[in-house]
Design a protein around this motif. Structure first.
Motif, PDB file in Angstrom:
ATOM      1  N   LEU A  89       0.852  -1.181   0.000  1.00  0.00           N
ATOM      2  CA  LEU A  89       0.000   0.000   0.000  1.00  0.00           C
ATOM      3  C   LEU A  89       0.892   1.236   0.000  1.00  0.00           C
ATOM      4  N   LEU A  90       0.809   2.020  -1.078  1.00  0.00           N
ATOM      5  CA  LEU A  90       1.660   3.190  -1.261  1.00  0.00           C
ATOM      6  C   LEU A  90       0.810   4.456  -1.168  1.00  0.00           C
ATOM      7  N   ASP A  91       1.315   5.451  -0.457  1.00  0.00           N
ATOM      8  CA  ASP A  91       0.554   6.683  -0.272  1.00  0.00           C
ATOM      9  C   ASP A  91       1.477   7.879  -0.426  1.00  0.00           C
ATOM     10  N   ALA A  92       1.013   8.896  -1.165  1.00  0.00           N
ATOM     11  CA  ALA A  92       1.851  10.056  -1.457  1.00  0.00           C
ATOM     12  C   ALA A  92       1.962  11.024  -0.285  1.00  0.00           C
ATOM     13  N   ASP A  93       1.024  10.974   0.649  1.00  0.00           N
ATOM     14  CA  ASP A  93       1.052  11.903   1.771  1.00  0.00           C
ATOM     15  C   ASP A  93       2.025  11.427   2.851  1.00  0.00           C
ATOM     16  N   ALA A  94       2.485  12.378   3.643  1.00  0.00           N
ATOM     17  CA  ALA A  94       3.432  12.050   4.709  1.00  0.00           C
ATOM     18  C   ALA A  94       2.750  11.518   5.953  1.00  0.00           C
ATOM     19  N   ALA A  95       1.424  11.667   6.045  1.00  0.00           N
ATOM     20  CA  ALA A  95       0.688  11.267   7.244  1.00  0.00           C
ATOM     21  C   ALA A  95      -0.649  10.666   6.846  1.00  0.00           C
ATOM     22  N   PRO A  96      -1.302   9.912   7.746  1.00  0.00           N
ATOM     23  CA  PRO A  96      -2.614   9.352   7.437  1.00  0.00           C
ATOM     24  C   PRO A  96      -3.672  10.442   7.252  1.00  0.00           C
ATOM     25  N   GLY A  97      -4.727  10.080   6.539  1.00  0.00           N
ATOM     26  CA  GLY A  97      -5.850  11.010   6.411  1.00  0.00           C
ATOM     27  C   GLY A  97      -6.335  11.244   5.005  1.00  0.00           C
TER      28      GLY A  97
END
Length: 350
Positions: free
Chosen positions: A31-39
């Motif tokens: 699971l890859l996400d561009a943001d630095a934090a959840p949300g």
């Protein structure tokens, strides 16, 4: 390069729902996400958006969302819920990872390229939403405007518009919400829309919700750009809206046809001086990284069957079109994982 069965791109509601169901699927995933934090996109909402004015947050699978106080900022409450969900179910989100391109690997698999390296995967669940693709329509003279233009995505609160003459463009709930809060501090506000807004007196029932989703679903099955759930939804007569009507804030004008250096002008020659144009004109799906796969058809959209891309069953778009809502994203994540289990169990991918 790491290899896996499924790569999920995006850790908002759609991506987290997909990851939850992948945990018990027997499939490996990243699971890859561009943001630095959840949300997800919620962490970027304007600070004055409170939970009292949010349409509603549907529970992520397996974890109830306890409504916070009505005056709590949505940009705090929802990310906190997402972070708790990741901890509760041990979901390993690799962040910040910005996916730049997805390509065919040449052996039936996919290459997911990012600023943190490349993954090789047998399938992809794309859950990148729309927040990073704000849409501003073009109007003649737009480049000559001497005032300020900003989009909903970049709005940070009414204080920055204090004393300004503001025109708010758009017929959705966000446009009306911002119109109301800006009116308390702005010198003047003007509301313009392409079509007359439609307000709904009755409750937003599940039957009505299905009608809205069906309209968007019909478009993506036909290969047309999906539009949005919000654009297909009528405006609700909330207490805030009724108060705005009593204050005379909901006097809507038709869309101007030209922008001039110090304002806007209508076809009939009427003109108005303004300092700020606030574009509450929605978003487009963030799918540029999928361009190498050439998924778009002649109609300008991607032909879908549920969450599955018809021309490439390895690709599922969750949170796209009819599943671009909190309740829709949950169901779509479950459906995508169910289909990919069947696909990846086959002896070989076509």
């Amino acid at each position: 390069m790491p290899e896996t069965d499924v790569v999920v791109v995006g850790a908002g509601q759609a991506g987290l729902s997909s990851a939850y169901h992948l945990r018990s699927s027997g499939l490996d995933f990243a699971l890859l996400d561009a943001d630095a934090a959840p949300g997800g996109a919620w962490q970027h909402r304007w600070p004055t958006l409170r939970m009292a004015t949010v349409h509603g947050i549907f529970d992520l699978p397996g974890m109830h969302f306890t409504p916070p106080p009505p005056d709590e900022p949505a940009a705090d409450a929802v990310p906190a819920y997402f972070a708790a969900f990741e901890r509760e179910f041990g979901i390993d989100v690799q962040r910040p990872v910005a996916v730049t391109a997805v390509r065919n690997a040449g052996d039936g698999r996919l290459l997911v390229e990012s600023d943190r390296g490349t993954w090789i995967t047998r399938a992809l669940i794309n859950a990148t939403g729309t927040w990073t693709r704000p849409f501003v329509p073009y109007y003649p003279g737009q480049d000559t405007f001497l005032g300020r233009q900003l989009h909903t995505a970049h709005y940070r609160g009414p204080a920055e518009l204090a004393g300004k003459r503001v025109v708010v463009v758009g017929g959705g709930a966000s446009a009306v919400q911002l119109l109301v809060e800006i009116a308390d501090v702005a010198a003047t506000t003007t509301w313009v829309t392409r079509r007359p807004p439609v307000f709904r007196d009755g409750p937003f029932t599940s039957d009505y919700g299905r009608e809205v989703v069906a309209k968007v679903d019909a478009r993506v099955r036909a290969g047309l750009p999906p539009g949005s759930i919000a654009s297909a939804t009528e405006l609700a007569w909330t207490p805030q809206m009724r108060e705005a009507r009593e204050r005379g804030l909901l006097r809507r004008l038709p869309m101007f046809d030209k922008i001039v250096p110090r304002g806007v002008r209508w076809r009939d020659g009427a003109a108005q001086d303004v300092d700020v144009i606030l574009w509450c004109t929605g978003f487009r799906p963030a799918l540029d990284h999928l361009a190498p796969l050439r998924l778009r058809g002649p109609g300008g959209g991607i032909v879908m069957d549920g969450t599955r891309v018809v021309t490439d069953p390895r690709i599922h778009l969750v949170g796209y079109g009819p599943s671009a809502s909190t309740v829709g994203a949950n169901r779509a994540g479950r459906a995508a994982v169910r289909e990919l289990r069947g696909l990846l169990a086959a002896p070989a991918l076509a």
